[in-house]
Design a protein around this motif. Structure first.
Motif, PDB file in Angstrom:
ATOM      1  N   UNK A  12       2.533  -6.048 -59.421  1.00  0.00           N
ATOM      2  CA  UNK A  12       3.344  -6.238 -58.211  1.00  0.00           C
ATOM      3  C   UNK A  12       4.746  -5.672 -58.413  1.00  0.00           C
ATOM      4  N   UNK A  13       5.300  -5.884 -59.593  1.00  0.00           N
ATOM      5  CA  UNK A  13       6.630  -5.348 -59.902  1.00  0.00           C
ATOM      6  C   UNK A  13       6.630  -3.820 -59.843  1.00  0.00           C
ATOM      7  N   UNK A  14       5.626  -3.191 -60.454  1.00  0.00           N
ATOM      8  CA  UNK A  14       5.563  -1.726 -60.486  1.00  0.00           C
ATOM      9  C   UNK A  14       5.246  -1.129 -59.123  1.00  0.00           C
ATOM     10  N   UNK A  15       4.517  -1.859 -58.282  1.00  0.00           N
ATOM     11  CA  UNK A  15       4.211  -1.379 -56.930  1.00  0.00           C
ATOM     12  C   UNK A  15       5.467  -1.245 -56.084  1.00  0.00           C
ATOM     13  N   UNK A  16       6.395  -2.168 -56.252  1.00  0.00           N
ATOM     14  CA  UNK A  16       7.624  -2.155 -55.447  1.00  0.00           C
ATOM     15  C   UNK A  16       8.783  -2.680 -56.278  1.00  0.00           C
ATOM     16  N   UNK A  17       9.247  -1.880 -57.249  1.00  0.00           N
ATOM     17  CA  UNK A  17      10.349  -2.360 -58.099  1.00  0.00           C
ATOM     18  C   UNK A  17      11.643  -2.519 -57.297  1.00  0.00           C
ATOM     19  N   UNK A  18      12.482  -3.460 -57.695  1.00  0.00           N
ATOM     20  CA  UNK A  18      13.755  -3.639 -56.991  1.00  0.00           C
ATOM     21  C   UNK A  18      14.684  -2.465 -57.266  1.00  0.00           C
ATOM     22  N   UNK A  19      15.730  -2.376 -56.493  1.00  0.00           N
ATOM     23  CA  UNK A  19      16.739  -1.353 -56.738  1.00  0.00           C
ATOM     24  C   UNK A  19      17.307  -1.560 -58.131  1.00  0.00           C
ATOM     25  N   UNK A  20      17.813  -0.519 -58.688  1.00  0.00           N
ATOM     26  CA  UNK A  20      18.382  -0.611 -60.020  1.00  0.00           C
ATOM     27  C   UNK A  20      17.522   0.111 -61.037  1.00  0.00           C
ATOM     28  N   UNK A  21      17.845  -0.098 -62.287  1.00  0.00           N
ATOM     29  CA  UNK A  21      17.150   0.641 -63.346  1.00  0.00           C
ATOM     30  C   UNK A  21      16.773  -0.250 -64.528  1.00  0.00           C
ATOM     31  N   UNK A  22      16.582  -1.526 -64.281  1.00  0.00           N
ATOM     32  CA  UNK A  22      16.181  -2.460 -65.333  1.00  0.00           C
ATOM     33  C   UNK A  22      14.852  -2.027 -65.936  1.00  0.00           C
ATOM     34  N   UNK A  23      14.762  -2.104 -67.257  1.00  0.00           N
ATOM     35  CA  UNK A  23      13.523  -1.787 -67.969  1.00  0.00           C
ATOM     36  C   UNK A  23      12.905  -3.072 -68.488  1.00  0.00           C
ATOM     37  N   UNK A  24      11.632  -3.282 -68.164  1.00  0.00           N
ATOM     38  CA  UNK A  24      10.886  -4.419 -68.689  1.00  0.00           C
ATOM     39  C   UNK A  24      10.204  -3.946 -69.968  1.00  0.00           C
TER      40      UNK A  24
END
Length: 185
Positions: A96-108
């Protein structure tokens, strides 16, 4: 995307901004830790920066992961979310995160043990353009000798070829254990 083992260290040193999640996995626990730490440092500058590094538990839900990834770093800069001991239960939240990541450039940054090729978490990171999977395999004889030479040099030590070959044969394959043994020398 699947990162080849030969390219894994250079990838960990400078992951592209388009990559939003990186899974580091494999049977070499020490190498998994080393590469995950390299990813965190390359993004956040340090492993212990409380404003740019957010450790999370592996049972996080999708909403919490999204919220943490959407948070901005106090003082600016790219953030890293760190999930140690990642497992299959993260697959849905990560998807779900990868389908629609939030704005920004945080790396999991996810680290895991040895995952089978059929692992949903592994396949997800290998198949996505905004995710990466870095495998960490135990070095073979020649690779272990090469690594030992590097570790000896870093420690200001040297050894002849026969001694390095004997060390490579006697010492365990795990990268962290090799480092520990060289430190003892």
């Amino acid at each position: 995307m699947k990162i080849q083992p030969a390219s894994a260290d250079s990838f960990a040193a400078a992951p592209p901004p388009a990559i939003r999640a990186a899974l580091v996995y494999g049977p070499d626990v020490g190498l998994v830790r080393e590469r995950a730490d390299a990813l965190i440092k390359s993004v956040a500058g340090a492993l212990d920066d409380p404003f740019r590094v957010a450790p999370l538990l592996s049972n996080i839900d999708g909403a919490s992961l999204y919220d943490e990834a959407a948070a901005m770093a106090f003082g600016g800069g790219r953030r890293a979310i760190v999930i140690r001991d990642a497992n299959e239960s993260l697959s849905d939240a990560l998807e779900r995160f990868l389908d629609a990541p939030p704005r920004g450039d945080t790396l999991v940054v996810l680290s895991a043990g040895d995952l089978a090729p059929r692992s949903g978490l592994r396949r997800l990171c290998e198949e996505r353009d905004n995710a990466a999977a870095l495998a960490c395999y135990v070095e073979d004889g020649a690779g272990r000798e090469k690594l030992l030479r590097v570790l000896l040099k870093e420690s200001g030590l040297s050894a002849d070829d026969d001694a390095v070959a004997a060390l490579a044969e006697a010492l365990p394959g795990d990268r962290a254990l090799l480092r520990s043994e060289i430190t003892k020398l």
